[in-house]
Design a protein around this motif. Sequence first.
Motif, short mmCIF file in Angstrom:
data_model
loop_
_atom_site.label_atom_id
_atom_site.label_comp_id
_atom_site.label_asym_id
_atom_site.label_seq_id
_atom_site.Cartn_x
_atom_site.Cartn_y
_atom_site.Cartn_z
N PRO A 160 0.80 -1.23 0.00
CA PRO A 160 0.00 0.00 0.00
C PRO A 160 0.82 1.27 0.00
N VAL A 161 1.94 1.31 0.76
CA VAL A 161 2.73 2.52 0.83
C VAL A 161 3.32 2.88 -0.53
N LEU A 162 3.65 1.88 -1.35
CA LEU A 162 4.16 2.14 -2.70
C LEU A 162 3.02 2.43 -3.67
N ALA A 163 1.90 1.75 -3.49
CA ALA A 163 0.73 2.02 -4.34
C ALA A 163 0.30 3.47 -4.20
N GLY A 164 0.51 4.04 -3.02
CA GLY A 164 0.13 5.43 -2.78
C GLY A 164 0.96 6.43 -3.55
N GLU A 165 2.10 6.02 -4.11
CA GLU A 165 2.96 6.93 -4.86
C GLU A 165 2.52 7.07 -6.31
N ILE A 166 1.62 6.22 -6.76
CA ILE A 166 1.12 6.30 -8.14
C ILE A 166 0.13 7.46 -8.26
N ASP A 167 0.16 8.14 -9.40
CA ASP A 167 -0.75 9.26 -9.66
C ASP A 167 -2.03 8.71 -10.28
N TYR A 168 -3.13 8.78 -9.57
CA TYR A 168 -4.40 8.24 -10.05
C TYR A 168 -5.31 9.37 -10.53
N ARG A 169 -5.97 9.11 -11.67
CA ARG A 169 -6.97 10.05 -12.17
C ARG A 169 -8.17 9.26 -12.67
N PRO A 170 -9.37 9.54 -12.20
CA PRO A 170 -9.63 10.50 -11.12
C PRO A 170 -9.00 10.05 -9.81
N GLU A 171 -8.91 10.98 -8.89
CA GLU A 171 -8.27 10.68 -7.61
C GLU A 171 -9.04 9.60 -6.86
N LEU A 179 -5.24 5.22 3.84
CA LEU A 179 -4.73 3.89 4.15
C LEU A 179 -3.29 3.73 3.66
N THR A 180 -3.00 4.18 2.45
CA THR A 180 -1.64 4.04 1.92
C THR A 180 -0.63 4.87 2.70
N GLN A 181 -1.11 5.90 3.37
CA GLN A 181 -0.22 6.74 4.17
C GLN A 181 0.02 6.18 5.56
N ARG A 182 -0.80 5.21 5.96
CA ARG A 182 -0.76 4.76 7.36
C ARG A 182 -0.44 3.27 7.52
N MET A 183 0.14 2.67 6.46
CA MET A 183 0.56 1.27 6.54
C MET A 183 2.05 1.17 6.22
N PRO A 184 2.91 1.57 7.16
CA PRO A 184 4.35 1.51 6.91
C PRO A 184 4.84 0.07 6.80
N MET A 185 5.94 -0.11 6.10
CA MET A 185 6.58 -1.41 6.04
C MET A 185 7.35 -1.68 7.32
N GLY A 186 7.58 -2.96 7.61
CA GLY A 186 8.44 -3.31 8.72
C GLY A 186 9.88 -2.89 8.43
N SER A 187 10.72 -2.93 9.45
CA SER A 187 12.12 -2.50 9.33
C SER A 187 13.04 -3.68 9.62
N VAL A 188 13.89 -4.02 8.67
CA VAL A 188 14.79 -5.16 8.88
C VAL A 188 16.06 -4.99 8.06
N ILE A 189 17.16 -5.46 8.63
CA ILE A 189 18.43 -5.58 7.92
C ILE A 189 18.79 -7.05 7.91
N LYS A 190 18.97 -7.60 6.72
CA LYS A 190 19.31 -9.01 6.57
C LYS A 190 20.81 -9.13 6.39
N GLY A 286 10.69 -0.38 0.24
CA GLY A 286 10.53 0.57 1.35
C GLY A 286 10.62 -0.07 2.72
N GLY A 287 11.02 -1.34 2.75
CA GLY A 287 11.11 -2.06 4.02
C GLY A 287 10.68 -3.50 3.84
N CYS A 288 10.61 -4.22 4.92
CA CYS A 288 10.22 -5.64 4.93
C CYS A 288 9.65 -5.97 6.31
N TYR A 289 8.85 -7.00 6.46
CA TYR A 289 8.51 -7.93 5.40
C TYR A 289 7.21 -7.51 4.68
N VAL A 290 6.40 -6.69 5.35
CA VAL A 290 5.04 -6.45 4.88
C VAL A 290 4.54 -5.14 5.47
N GLY A 291 3.51 -4.56 4.83
CA GLY A 291 2.88 -3.37 5.37
C GLY A 291 2.11 -3.70 6.64
#
Length: 347
Positions: A160-171, A179-190, A286-291
């Motif tokens: 969702p966080v990446l889907a929110g970067e797409i320009d949609y028309r109509p909005e 929702l896309t602004q409020r579902m951050p990805m997890g944080s991990v270093i492998k 933008g992170g892992c593993y999931v929004g």
Amino acid sequence: SLPISSLIEFKLLVKRLDALCKTIPLDAPYDTPRAKEWDSISVETWKQGSIKSQMLRSTFDTAVLAIFAADPAELSFLHFLFYLRSGGGFLRLAEVVNGAQETRIHGGFQAVSERMANELGGRVLLNAPVRAIRQSDTGVTVTTDRGTFEGKRVIVAVPPVLAGEIDYRPELPSARVQLTQRMPMGSVIKCIAVYESPFWRDAGLSGEVVTDVGPVKFTFDDTPEGSERGAIVGFISGADARVWAERSDEERRAAVLKQFAEFFGPPAAQPIEYIDKVWAAERWSGGCYVGLMPPGVMTTLGHALREPIERIHWAGAETATEWNGYMEGAVRSGERAAAEVLARMGR
């Protein structure tokens, strides 16, 4: 190891969580009778009121980090329960044997994508990020870095966080935007260290470690099947991942190998190769593993996660009702979205 009293408390904890999970409807967790109550608190808040033993709290924290790549304070308790139910319960997600971490694919999971791409041939277009999606009464137009494409419908299958970067028309409707602004990805270093051989096996060690001390909280034997080389993979997760992402490559390497040596002996400090990946810095994840959903998101915006918007359909592991966040869930979400499209192709 946990003392007997903590083991008993742990078993009761798992039993309680499993009972709570069973009240969650997978297709609409926001309709759970106690949804607002559970979505108003974090997993950390629930833990503080429900787990007495400090040792068990630390064990629980590490398990949450392993499953979500996030700390308990970052997660809605309702989202947490839904995720557990989706994957078969707390132990199923936390354990290796008969658990979510049991199975690997020969050649790595990327081999699955590569074989699918080979079968699809030229229909797979790489290095073509989608910049805009336009809808009309008759179809959609998708603009990418490698051209513009038209179709009757489109499936968006990125977090969702990446889907929110797409320009949609109509909005898009405000609920989907929020929702896309409020579902951050997890944080991990492998972190992966490669050795001349899997020397720890000679000492009867499995390569699996779970700890609450140090940046690396858990490791696994990452040796490829049939390889003479050995490999250990470790994970730095949650708040620790954000701290160590700011450190230099040399600092991270030294800290990780120091821990590996503490776990497996001095040879672990001398790999023939070391590499780590800060997933938050990866442009197309933008992170892992999931929004993830922090408190307050599921009950106010969760309904917008899967609901099609005219000719746009949503897929991806975050939208799965079973095995949410896993490859299994991603595949199931694709099947569900494809069925939605097929059912509407005549419109």
